[in-house]
Design a protein around this motif. Structure first.
Motif, PDB file in Angstrom:
ATOM      1  N   CYS A 142     -33.819  -5.763  30.848  1.00 23.11           N
ATOM      2  CA  CYS A 142     -34.010  -7.401  30.489  1.00 23.11           C
ATOM      3  C   CYS A 142     -35.427  -7.757  31.335  1.00 23.11           C
ATOM      4  CB  CYS A 142     -33.196  -8.445  30.942  1.00 23.11           C
ATOM      5  SG  CYS A 142     -32.779  -8.124  32.713  1.00 23.11           S
ATOM      6  N   GLY A 143     -35.861  -8.902  31.149  1.00 27.69           N
ATOM      7  CA  GLY A 143     -37.198  -9.409  31.665  1.00 27.69           C
ATOM      8  C   GLY A 143     -37.320  -9.213  32.964  1.00 27.69           C
ATOM      9  N   THR A 144     -36.236  -9.664  33.963  1.00 28.94           N
ATOM     10  CA  THR A 144     -36.183  -9.793  35.519  1.00 28.94           C
ATOM     11  C   THR A 144     -36.287  -8.109  35.672  1.00 28.94           C
ATOM     12  OG1 THR A 144     -34.630 -11.658  35.101  1.00 28.94           O
ATOM     13  CG2 THR A 144     -34.757 -10.298  37.186  1.00 28.94           C
ATOM     14  N   LEU A 195     -39.885  -7.167  35.527  1.00 27.32           N
ATOM     15  CA  LEU A 195     -40.527  -7.751  36.641  1.00 27.32           C
ATOM     16  C   LEU A 195     -40.299  -6.867  37.901  1.00 27.32           C
ATOM     17  CD1 LEU A 195     -40.253 -11.169  35.379  1.00 27.32           C
ATOM     18  CD2 LEU A 195     -42.471 -10.264  35.539  1.00 27.32           C
ATOM     19  N   TYR A 242     -39.682 -17.938  38.386  1.00 29.41           N
ATOM     20  CA  TYR A 242     -38.328 -17.997  37.702  1.00 29.41           C
ATOM     21  C   TYR A 242     -36.967 -17.718  38.559  1.00 29.41           C
ATOM     22  CZ  TYR A 242     -35.614 -17.533  33.272  1.00 29.41           C
ATOM     23  OH  TYR A 242     -34.883 -17.837  32.345  1.00 29.41           O
ATOM     24  N   GLN A 248     -46.792 -16.729  36.904  1.00 26.77           N
ATOM     25  CA  GLN A 248     -45.742 -16.983  35.958  1.00 26.77           C
ATOM     26  C   GLN A 248     -46.625 -18.006  34.817  1.00 26.77           C
ATOM     27  OE1 GLN A 248     -41.965 -17.898  36.618  1.00 26.77           O
ATOM     28  NE2 GLN A 248     -41.758 -19.433  35.108  1.00 26.77           N
ATOM     29  N   ASP A 273     -46.312 -12.741  34.506  1.00 31.27           N
ATOM     30  CA  ASP A 273     -45.081 -12.853  33.864  1.00 31.27           C
ATOM     31  C   ASP A 273     -45.237 -13.427  32.523  1.00 31.27           C
ATOM     32  OD1 ASP A 273     -42.504 -13.533  32.928  1.00 31.27           O
ATOM     33  OD2 ASP A 273     -41.742 -14.362  34.500  1.00 31.27           O
ATOM     34  N   CYS A 281     -43.418 -13.895  29.802  1.00 32.53           N
ATOM     35  CA  CYS A 281     -42.206 -14.133  29.108  1.00 32.53           C
ATOM     36  C   CYS A 281     -42.567 -15.544  28.110  1.00 32.53           C
ATOM     37  CB  CYS A 281     -40.877 -14.224  30.199  1.00 32.53           C
ATOM     38  SG  CYS A 281     -40.089 -12.717  30.423  1.00 32.53           S
ATOM     39  N   TYR A 282     -42.163 -15.169  26.997  1.00 36.59           N
ATOM     40  CA  TYR A 282     -42.043 -16.444  25.948  1.00 36.59           C
ATOM     41  C   TYR A 282     -43.420 -16.755  25.707  1.00 36.59           C
ATOM     42  CZ  TYR A 282     -37.249 -17.674  26.872  1.00 36.59           C
ATOM     43  OH  TYR A 282     -35.971 -17.771  27.056  1.00 36.59           O
ATOM     44  N   LYS A 318     -37.288 -11.301  24.061  1.00 34.50           N
ATOM     45  CA  LYS A 318     -37.706 -12.753  23.603  1.00 34.50           C
ATOM     46  C   LYS A 318     -39.059 -12.239  22.812  1.00 34.50           C
ATOM     47  CE  LYS A 318     -36.710 -14.705  28.049  1.00 34.50           C
ATOM     48  NZ  LYS A 318     -37.076 -14.840  29.252  1.00 34.50           N
TER      49      LYS A 318
HETATM   50  C1  LIG Z   1     -36.635 -15.128  30.584  1.00 38.07           C
HETATM   51  C2  LIG Z   1     -37.628 -15.138  31.612  1.00 38.07           C
HETATM   52  C3  LIG Z   1     -37.559 -14.082  32.789  1.00 38.07           C
HETATM   53  C4  LIG Z   1     -36.272 -13.263  32.887  1.00 38.07           C
HETATM   54  O1  LIG Z   1     -35.904 -12.687  31.860  1.00 38.07           O
HETATM   55  P1  LIG Z   1     -34.503 -12.074  31.442  1.00 38.07           P
HETATM   56  O2  LIG Z   1     -34.513 -11.195  30.295  1.00 38.07           O
HETATM   57  O3  LIG Z   1     -33.640 -13.283  31.234  1.00 38.07           O
HETATM   58  O4  LIG Z   1     -34.074 -11.476  32.801  1.00 38.07           O
HETATM   59  C5  LIG Z   1     -38.522 -14.300  33.748  1.00 38.07           C
HETATM   60  N1  LIG Z   1     -39.505 -15.044  33.704  1.00 38.07           N
HETATM   61  C6  LIG Z   1     -39.530 -15.795  32.724  1.00 38.07           C
HETATM   62  C7  LIG Z   1     -40.593 -17.004  32.675  1.00 38.07           C
HETATM   63  C8  LIG Z   1     -39.034 -16.019  31.780  1.00 38.07           C
HETATM   64  O5  LIG Z   1     -38.917 -16.904  30.873  1.00 38.07           O
END
Ligand SMILES: *Cc1c(COP(=O)(O)O)cnc(C)c1O
Length: 427
Positions: free
Chosen positions: A97-99, A102, A124, A177, A212, A214-215, A238
């Motif tokens: 997963c994202g975590t 990272l 996060y 982030q 980071d 993500c999104y 994502k």
């Molecule tokens: C979703 C997210 C994460 C973690 O991702 P997971 O897949 O939920 O583990 C980390 N940082 C940001 C900014 C996120 O949106």
């Protein structure tokens, strides 16, 4: 009446809500055109990378065991590196997963005695235990990596004097982030990230700047790696998975830093050479190919929701006219009933589990009850239409995604319908 409207009504959207939505949508043509232009650019960027790397049918074959010489895996990593304009990339189903992505990037590149700096405030939630802000087994803190944080200023700008002071001879990696996540600060534009990196590199050229992402992927024509980021990290459930990737994460950046991450993900000495792709490559490639369009649909949904709820009198972040740097939309209802009705609407509009009624519950790791709406093909996928709201002041919901604009629109109309039925909005 349009046939589509008849179907909307059959599916539970009242005429009043439909009419209100249509009015809002009619004002958004320019915004949507701009989103489409960005989709077009990013689609070509992805296609160009796939052609350049001669993606072929053999890339989709499943490998097993050690996964030596996995052509599909290696080419996909080259495609990601080209999309992000980096030397290398690590794109794997073994990244949970994202975590995890990272955590791998951080622990692969930090050593005992090093210091990690976040110049953009608290990261996060799930990273707190990775870093050791909240004590946890195997955190960076346990391995002797210290952490420093500089908060953003009241107005959301960078606290440059404090960042300058925080940089020291032990600072090895700076984590930035991009998305606000579930906070109220503004999301950082890629341009602002570039300014921050330039400031840091001027003072400490050898510090690793990691974003980071993500999104944020494909929301803009450029990514953080286009403005100086050494590493860019994200989740495949994502944006870049395009809704098709069933698992996975990516780390794109400078060869040496990606290699260190790979040595952490698998093992010293093995790195990127092992890791079978087990048959997920088609969905990784096809998902990346669709990702720009999917992100465009999610963005249209977010802009539509911002304008609709703003017109109904609720505070929204970002607001109806602001530029977008991630796909998350927050709406503040000011009472639990609004949050609950909104999430019930998103759930009722889903292609999967639409008959389920979400309820607030005490989720581990949260300090209040949380209600979540998700009717996803891939568990927990937040590029699919999804929402969550902590049941505490200011009673805001955060929602994101939608694999198509049409589905995002239906979900938002359904959320408004539930608020309307509960007497929480007047028309
Ligand atoms: C979703 C997210 C994460 C973690 O991702 P997971 O897949 O939920 O583990 C980390 N940082 C940001 C900014 C996120 O949106």
């Amino acid at each position: 009446m349009r046939e589509t409207d008849a179907l909307y009504q059959e599916m539970g959207i009242s005429q009043q809500v439909l009419a209100f939505g249509a009015q809002v949508e009619a004002e958004l043509k320019e915004r949507f055109d701009a989103i489409e232009e960005n989709v077009e650019y990013n689609q070509m960027k992805v296609l160009h990378a796939m052609q350049k790397n001669r993606v072929e049918a053999a890339c989709f074959a499943a490998t097993s065991g050690y996964g030596y010489n996995d052509l599909g895996r290696d080419k996909l990593e080259a495609v990601y590196a080209d999309v992000f304009h980096t030397e290398a990339a690590l794109v794997r189903p073994q990244i949970a997963c994202g975590t995890h992505a990272l955590a791998v990037a951080l622990s692969g590149n930090l050593r005992p005695g090093d210091e990690l700096l976040s110049p953009v405030g608290k990261p996060y939630d799930t990273l707190e235990e990775v870093i050791g802000i909240r004590p946890s087994i195997g955190s960076l803190a346990e391995y002797g990596v210290s952490y420093r944080q500089v908060d953003l200023l009241e107005d959301g700008s960078f606290d440059y004097p404090a960042i300058e002071k925080a940089l020291n001879e032990r600072t090895r990696l700076v984590t930035i982030q991009r998305s606000k996540g579930y906070q109220t600060r503004p999301t950082l534009s890629v341009k602002r990230i570039g300014e921050l990196i330039a400031f840091i590199k001027e003072r400490k050229p050898h510090v690793i700047c990691m974003v980071d992402n993500c999104y944020g992927e494909f929301v803009e024509p450029i990514e953080p790696t286009d403005v100086g980021a050494d590493l860019c990290v994200g989740s495949l459930i994502k944006n870049p998975g395009g809704g098709l990737a069933p698992i996975g994460g990516y780390i794109a950046g400078k060869e040496a830093y990606v290699e260190r991450a790979a040595y952490r993900l698998t093992s010293p000495g093995l790195g990127r050479e092992v890791g079978a792709s087990l048959g997920v490559m088609t969905s990784f490639y096809q998902g990346l190919f669709l990702a720009p369009t999917v992100v465009g649909g999610a963005l249209k949904g977010a802009v539509f929701a911002a304008n609709l709820y703003e017109n109904l009198g609720f505070p929204v972040v970002p607001n109806g006219s602001e530029s977008r740097h991630d796909i998350i939309q927050a709406v503040t209802f000011g009472n639990p009933e609004g949050v609950i009705a909104f999430c019930k609407g998103i759930q009722a509009a889903a292609p999967v589990d639409s008959y389920v009624t979400p309820e607030p519950w005490a989720m581990p790791g949260y300090d209040s009850d949380v209600i979540m709406a998700a009717g996803a093909f891939v568990q927990g996928s937040s590029i699919e239409l999804s929402a969550d709201g902590p049941i505490k002041p200011p009673y805001a919901v955060y929602f994101q995604g939608g694999l198509t604009w049409q589905h995002a629109k239906f979900g938002i109309l359904m959320s408004m319908q539930k608020l309307y039925e509960a007497g929480l909005v007047k028309l």
